[in-house]
Design an enzyme around this catalytic site. Structure first.
Site, PDB file in Angstrom:
ATOM      1  CG  ASN A  13      32.678 -46.691   8.588  1.00 54.07           C
ATOM      2  OD1 ASN A  13      33.576 -46.231   7.903  1.00 54.07           O
ATOM      3  ND2 ASN A  13      31.633 -45.980   8.948  1.00 54.07           N
ATOM      4  NE  ARG A  15      33.556 -43.091   6.333  1.00 53.58           N
ATOM      5  CZ  ARG A  15      32.569 -43.015   5.479  1.00 53.58           C
ATOM      6  NH1 ARG A  15      32.606 -42.127   4.529  1.00 53.58           N
ATOM      7  NH2 ARG A  15      31.542 -43.810   5.555  1.00 53.58           N
ATOM      8  CB  CYS A  16      34.546 -46.762  12.594  1.00 51.39           C
ATOM      9  SG  CYS A  16      34.231 -47.261  14.297  1.00 51.39           S
ATOM     10  N   GLY A  17      37.406 -45.687  14.170  1.00 51.05           N
ATOM     11  CA  GLY A  17      38.566 -46.133  14.933  1.00 51.05           C
ATOM     12  C   GLY A  17      38.366 -47.490  15.587  1.00 51.05           C
ATOM     13  NE  ARG A  20      41.335 -46.141  11.588  1.00 50.73           N
ATOM     14  CZ  ARG A  20      40.575 -45.082  11.891  1.00 50.73           C
ATOM     15  NH1 ARG A  20      39.503 -44.809  11.167  1.00 50.73           N
ATOM     16  NH2 ARG A  20      40.893 -44.299  12.887  1.00 50.73           N
TER      17      ARG A  20
END
Length: 119
Positions: A13, A15-17, A20
């Site tokens: 995802n 948007r997920c730190g 990433r």
């Protein structure tokens, strides 16, 4: 969903730190994984069950209990069958990132857990 030798897959995802971070750690080590946007392309029932088992965390460990829909659906005391149905209907409930390699499958929270899967 056993990984082919050398193949690495990440349920990601952007948007997920944590997601990433795991992807960055893989790429820093010269690994370009198959990136699966599991929100747009959720796993099927068999794959989700296989990954939950292979990761060692089970369905309870793979569910995101901090998502609003978790509380809205009253999943706090749910059994595995109910959790599975909810995760399939609402992929946002699937925790991430999940990394699948020939060496194993891990929920990589924190992202550094991905290092356990690398040679």
């Amino acid at each position: 969903m056993a990984a082919d030798k050398g193949k690495v897959t990440i349920w990601h995802n952007p948007r997920c730190g944590n997601s990433r971070g795991a992807l960055q750690l893989l790429r820093e080590r010269g690994i370009e994984p198959e990136v699966v946007d599991y929100l747009a392309n959720p796993p099927d029932r068999a794959t989700l069950l296989e990954v939950a088992t292979a990761s060692g965390v089970g369905l309870r460990g793979l569910v995101r209990d901090k998502e609003a829909v978790f509380a809205e659906l009253g999943l706090g005391g749910a059994d595995d069958a109910t959790l599975l149905d909810a995760m399939l209907a609402h992929p946002i409930l699937i925790n991430r990132p999940v990394v699948i390699t020939a060496r194993g499958t891990r929920l990589c929270r924190p992202p550094e857990k991905v290092l356990e899967l690398l040679d």
